[in-house]
Design a protein around this motif. Structure first.
Motif, short mmCIF file in Angstrom:
data_model
loop_
_atom_site.label_atom_id
_atom_site.label_comp_id
_atom_site.label_asym_id
_atom_site.label_seq_id
_atom_site.Cartn_x
_atom_site.Cartn_y
_atom_site.Cartn_z
N ARG A 172 36.86 -25.35 28.02
CA ARG A 172 37.98 -25.35 26.80
C ARG A 172 38.67 -25.72 27.54
NH1 ARG A 172 37.15 -19.11 25.40
NH2 ARG A 172 39.33 -20.15 24.15
N LEU A 173 40.83 -26.27 26.91
CA LEU A 173 41.72 -26.73 28.02
C LEU A 173 42.34 -25.10 27.66
CD1 LEU A 173 44.19 -28.50 28.19
CD2 LEU A 173 44.60 -28.39 25.61
N TRP A 174 42.99 -24.83 29.13
CA TRP A 174 43.18 -23.75 28.85
C TRP A 174 45.29 -23.98 28.44
CZ3 TRP A 174 48.11 -22.72 32.69
CH2 TRP A 174 48.68 -21.31 32.05
N VAL A 175 45.68 -22.14 27.73
CA VAL A 175 46.88 -22.36 27.55
C VAL A 175 47.43 -20.70 28.25
CG1 VAL A 175 47.16 -24.03 26.04
CG2 VAL A 175 46.02 -21.33 24.88
N PRO A 176 48.41 -20.66 28.04
CA PRO A 176 48.75 -19.10 28.08
C PRO A 176 48.74 -18.37 27.76
CG PRO A 176 50.76 -21.23 28.96
CD PRO A 176 49.82 -21.93 28.41
N ASP A 177 48.01 -17.23 28.77
CA ASP A 177 47.62 -15.88 28.07
C ASP A 177 46.56 -16.44 26.42
OD1 ASP A 177 49.76 -15.12 29.09
OD2 ASP A 177 50.84 -15.01 26.97
N LEU A 178 45.96 -16.94 27.11
CA LEU A 178 44.44 -17.39 25.98
C LEU A 178 43.52 -16.29 26.82
CD1 LEU A 178 42.93 -19.85 24.99
CD2 LEU A 178 41.93 -20.51 27.16
N ALA A 179 42.57 -16.64 25.39
CA ALA A 179 42.09 -14.71 25.45
C ALA A 179 40.62 -15.24 26.13
CB ALA A 179 41.79 -14.57 23.77
N GLY A 180 40.10 -14.49 26.00
CA GLY A 180 38.46 -14.19 26.40
C GLY A 180 38.02 -14.95 28.29
N LEU A 181 39.67 -15.18 28.67
CA LEU A 181 39.66 -15.01 30.02
C LEU A 181 39.03 -13.79 31.17
CD1 LEU A 181 42.10 -17.79 30.61
CD2 LEU A 181 39.68 -18.06 31.74
N PRO A 182 38.38 -13.48 32.14
CA PRO A 182 38.61 -12.41 32.66
C PRO A 182 39.67 -11.70 33.64
CG PRO A 182 36.24 -14.04 33.65
CD PRO A 182 37.40 -14.73 32.66
N GLU A 183 39.95 -11.00 33.36
CA GLU A 183 41.17 -9.85 34.23
C GLU A 183 42.18 -10.49 35.17
OE1 GLU A 183 43.28 -5.79 34.88
OE2 GLU A 183 41.31 -6.02 34.05
N VAL A 218 37.06 -24.76 36.90
CA VAL A 218 38.70 -25.73 36.15
C VAL A 218 38.24 -26.70 37.40
CG1 VAL A 218 40.51 -25.18 36.43
CG2 VAL A 218 39.47 -23.51 37.07
N ARG A 219 38.23 -26.89 36.08
CA ARG A 219 38.99 -28.92 36.32
C ARG A 219 39.60 -29.05 35.29
NH1 ARG A 219 34.67 -31.73 32.33
NH2 ARG A 219 35.46 -33.79 33.51
N VAL A 220 40.79 -30.49 36.22
CA VAL A 220 41.25 -31.26 35.69
C VAL A 220 41.40 -31.88 35.35
CG1 VAL A 220 43.93 -31.51 36.56
CG2 VAL A 220 43.16 -29.15 37.71
N GLU A 221 42.30 -32.29 34.36
CA GLU A 221 42.17 -33.96 33.49
C GLU A 221 44.14 -34.36 33.33
OE1 GLU A 221 39.81 -34.13 30.73
OE2 GLU A 221 38.03 -33.26 32.03
N LYS A 222 44.13 -35.21 34.07
CA LYS A 222 45.77 -35.86 32.93
C LYS A 222 47.21 -34.23 33.52
CE LYS A 222 44.36 -39.18 30.33
NZ LYS A 222 44.14 -39.56 28.64
N GLN A 225 44.21 -28.65 32.57
CA GLN A 225 43.19 -27.22 33.25
C GLN A 225 43.31 -26.17 31.80
OE1 GLN A 225 45.15 -24.51 36.72
NE2 GLN A 225 46.08 -24.62 35.42
N TYR A 226 41.32 -27.09 32.62
CA TYR A 226 40.38 -26.78 31.84
C TYR A 226 39.27 -26.25 32.51
CZ TYR A 226 41.22 -31.18 28.98
OH TYR A 226 42.13 -32.02 27.99
N TRP A 227 39.17 -24.42 31.62
CA TRP A 227 38.07 -23.75 32.46
C TRP A 227 36.91 -23.56 31.38
CZ3 TRP A 227 37.19 -19.05 30.23
CH2 TRP A 227 37.36 -18.89 29.06
N ARG A 228 35.97 -22.80 31.98
CA ARG A 228 35.07 -21.96 31.76
C ARG A 228 34.17 -21.39 32.55
NH1 ARG A 228 30.10 -23.10 34.65
NH2 ARG A 228 30.28 -25.00 36.01
N THR A 229 33.61 -20.41 32.06
CA THR A 229 33.07 -18.98 33.48
C THR A 229 31.92 -19.86 33.67
OG1 THR A 229 31.91 -17.74 31.34
CG2 THR A 229 34.08 -17.61 31.49
N ALA A 230 31.50 -18.83 34.93
CA ALA A 230 29.76 -19.32 35.39
C ALA A 230 29.03 -19.16 34.62
CB ALA A 230 30.10 -18.58 36.97
#
Length: 233
Positions: A172-183, A218-222, A225-230
């Motif tokens: 998923r695309l990361w944006v500041p203060d995105l919900a659902g991420l670990p603390e 995390v992966r980076v495109e252009k 940052q895009y993220w997912r959990t393990a």
């Protein structure tokens, strides 16, 4: 690329001829650019529409032969710095039956045990070694050919995935203060965004390691940052 069997291991690296070309070519191009700058300075000053008139007027006022010698010397220094940067970023991959080593001249080698690798694939220019839980033990960008990497890993029994990342659709695309991420992950991603913008590879790598500790891939495109959990199952 160079693929070499040595002491039971397969090494994939940039060939020697390319390194020699970089070592000789960049300084030569730098000196040529410095000489060319002096050669056109007087002409540019005479063109009212040309940009950067101030710097070119300053260059044109420097007496010869000091102007040419100085410009060529600066070009040489710039070329040598480019050589050091280019060679320092070159990735060498050494594959053994028990482990894979990923090394660059300016950083310590990273070793990933074979038992920890459930999938090996390329994601764009990145070589990825992935665990059974979906965590990434390595993601290294390089110009090494996919065919050479595939041949090296499959020769030692690693599970190469020609179809790429099995969890690619979970990013998923990361944006500041995105919900659902670990603390703490949002702060690390924000800091890494700044490091990526500054092209600070060392700081970016440190922050990525911390994200991995939190179970965030995390992966980076252009530049994004895009993220997912393990443990994506």
């Amino acid at each position: 690329m160079t693929v070499v069997m040595w002491d039971g291991a397969t090494v994939v690296a940039v060939p020697v001829w390319e390194r020699v070309l970089i070592a000789l070519g960049f300084p030569a191009l730098g000196m040529a650019a410095g000489w060319g700058l002096i050669a056109v300075a007087d002409r540019v000053v005479g063109l009212d529409w040309a940009p950067f008139q101030g710097p070119f007027r300053l260059i044109a006022k420097i007496p010869e032969p000091w102007a040419t010698l100085g410009a060529v010397a600066l070009g040489l220094v710039a070329g040598v710095l480019l050589v050091l940067t280019a060679i320092g970023e070159r990735l060498t991959v050494t594959v053994r039956h028990d482990a894979a080593l990923l090394a660059r001249p300016d950083t310590a080698a990273r070793t990933v045990a074979r038992r920890d690798v459930a999938a090996v694939f390329t994601d764009g220019k990145a070589l990825v070694l992935q665990g059974a839980d979906g965590a990434e033990h390595a993601r290294e960008v390089s110009d090494l050919r996919q065919a050479d990497l595939r041949a090296a890993f499959t020769a030692h029994g690693y599970p190469w995935r020609a179809d790429g990342d099995p969890y690619a659709d979970r990013f998923r695309l990361w944006v500041p203060d995105l919900a659902g991420l670990p603390e703490g992950a949002n702060a690390l991603l924000a800091a890494r965004a700044k490091a990526l913008k500054k092209s600070d590879a060392a700081e970016s790598a440190v922050l990525l390691a911390e994200l991995h500790r939190l179970g965030v891939v995390v992966r980076v495109e252009k530049g994004r940052q895009y993220w997912r959990t393990a443990n994506p199952a």
